[in-house]
Motif scaffolding. Sequence first.
Motif, PDB file in Angstrom:
ATOM      1  N   ASP A   1      -6.587  13.184   0.923  1.00 36.93           N
ATOM      2  CA  ASP A   1      -6.580  14.238   1.609  1.00 36.93           C
ATOM      3  C   ASP A   1      -5.981  15.532   0.740  1.00 36.93           C
ATOM      4  O   ASP A   1      -4.661  15.369   0.274  1.00 36.93           O
ATOM      5  CB  ASP A   1      -6.014  14.315   2.769  1.00 36.93           C
TER       6      ASP A   1
ATOM      7  N   GLN B   1     -15.371  10.309  -1.925  1.00 39.00           N
ATOM      8  CA  GLN B   1     -15.995  10.678  -0.615  1.00 39.00           C
ATOM      9  C   GLN B   1     -16.929  11.975  -0.532  1.00 39.00           C
ATOM     10  O   GLN B   1     -17.019  12.672  -1.500  1.00 39.00           O
ATOM     11  CB  GLN B   1     -14.539  11.109   0.246  1.00 39.00           C
TER      12      GLN B   1
ATOM     13  N   ASP C   1      -9.411  10.508  -5.997  1.00 40.71           N
ATOM     14  CA  ASP C   1     -10.291  10.107  -5.039  1.00 40.71           C
ATOM     15  C   ASP C   1     -11.001   8.850  -5.459  1.00 40.71           C
ATOM     16  O   ASP C   1     -11.175   7.859  -4.452  1.00 40.71           O
ATOM     17  CB  ASP C   1     -11.390  11.140  -4.526  1.00 40.71           C
TER      18      ASP C   1
ATOM     19  N   ARG D   1      -9.640   7.747  -0.756  1.00 38.65           N
ATOM     20  CA  ARG D   1      -8.576   8.210   0.261  1.00 38.65           C
ATOM     21  C   ARG D   1      -7.812   9.429   0.270  1.00 38.65           C
ATOM     22  O   ARG D   1      -6.708   9.590   0.525  1.00 38.65           O
ATOM     23  CB  ARG D   1      -7.505   6.833   0.150  1.00 38.65           C
TER      24      ARG D   1
ATOM     25  N   ARG E   1      -4.154   6.370   3.232  1.00 40.16           N
ATOM     26  CA  ARG E   1      -4.640   7.838   2.697  1.00 40.16           C
ATOM     27  C   ARG E   1      -3.495   8.452   1.992  1.00 40.16           C
ATOM     28  O   ARG E   1      -2.447   8.401   2.032  1.00 40.16           O
ATOM     29  CB  ARG E   1      -5.171   8.657   3.838  1.00 40.16           C
TER      30      ARG E   1
ATOM     31  N   SER F   1      -0.574   7.127   5.887  1.00 45.45           N
ATOM     32  CA  SER F   1      -0.879   8.081   4.776  1.00 45.45           C
ATOM     33  C   SER F   1       0.420   8.333   4.162  1.00 45.45           C
ATOM     34  O   SER F   1       1.547   7.930   4.634  1.00 45.45           O
ATOM     35  CB  SER F   1      -1.302   9.367   5.462  1.00 45.45           C
TER      36      SER F   1
END
Length: 321
Positions: free
Chosen positions: A104, A152, A96, A102, A72, A40
């Motif tokens: 967060d 997502q 996203d 990916r 991510r 990440s």
Amino acid sequence: MNVGLYFDLRNPPEWAMNPSRVYGFTLEMCEEADRLGVDSLWFSEHHLFEDGYLTQPLTFAAAAAARTRAARLGTAVVIAPFHQPVRLAEEAAVVDLISGGRLDLGLGAGYRVPEFQLYDVDMSARYTSTDNMARELRRIWSEGRLTPAPAQQRIPIWLGYGGPKGARRAGVLGEGLLSIELELLEPYRQGLAESGHGPTHERMAGGVNGWVTDDPERDWPVVAKHLRYQLDSYRRYMVEGTDRPIPRPVDPDLIRQRGKTFLNPFFYGTAEHVAARIREQYGNTPVETLFLWASIAGMSEAMMAQHVQTVCTKLAPLLRT
């Protein structure tokens, strides 16, 4: 345990570079870290720093998304009280989509008086604003009115709270806790239980202060001076706009000796040494991701590139096993 890298793009006057070069090279390092298999990449938000600290993490995450394929992309953090929920929901959805799902999204409450003055926001309501932002984002995305929708089905939200009350609220909201302070684990679990979430919902991630090197003695003189600037500037900015005095300068040698900054553990040494200390500290906790500085404010490109490679190819494999 997943391993990430943290980028704040600080460019101190003492070691100032062309800002465009700082941004371009940081994107190159994101691309290289992704190629080397980092789990990440995390980007932060601050305002009015003398060293040009990154102000718009989602904007930079969008650029990184276009240059990477697997890592991510996280925000650590977006300062929630400075943002409008619908706009933030749309910006996050765009990142996203660019990244293929990916993102967060880490949210924080902020703490610097001048930043709240800049945005003309009531600082006393910052924790309520952050909680409400998490609720609003979930509502906005679940309604499906905004288009385009995120890639997502459920973008992970992390709440970057540093105290037990905030940790409990993160649990009540059923979101991840963007902190790996061990004393926050129990209040976080209490909050999860209060809202009917079981142990499978426990998700902790966060940054660790440290530097990984093949030659600790060779690198320490350089690391020490940049570490001193990094920590002293944070301590100065924490009290800016208040009546509290500026804290005394830090002693990097004492920090290395004690293995602790004024707030958190400090890990310094070879990949094997740092991995062993991290396992000892966090091995029996639900920490799923930790991230380290890619560079410490103002370091040379060569040191940053070497650190990115060392973290990705030597530290990360040790922690994953």
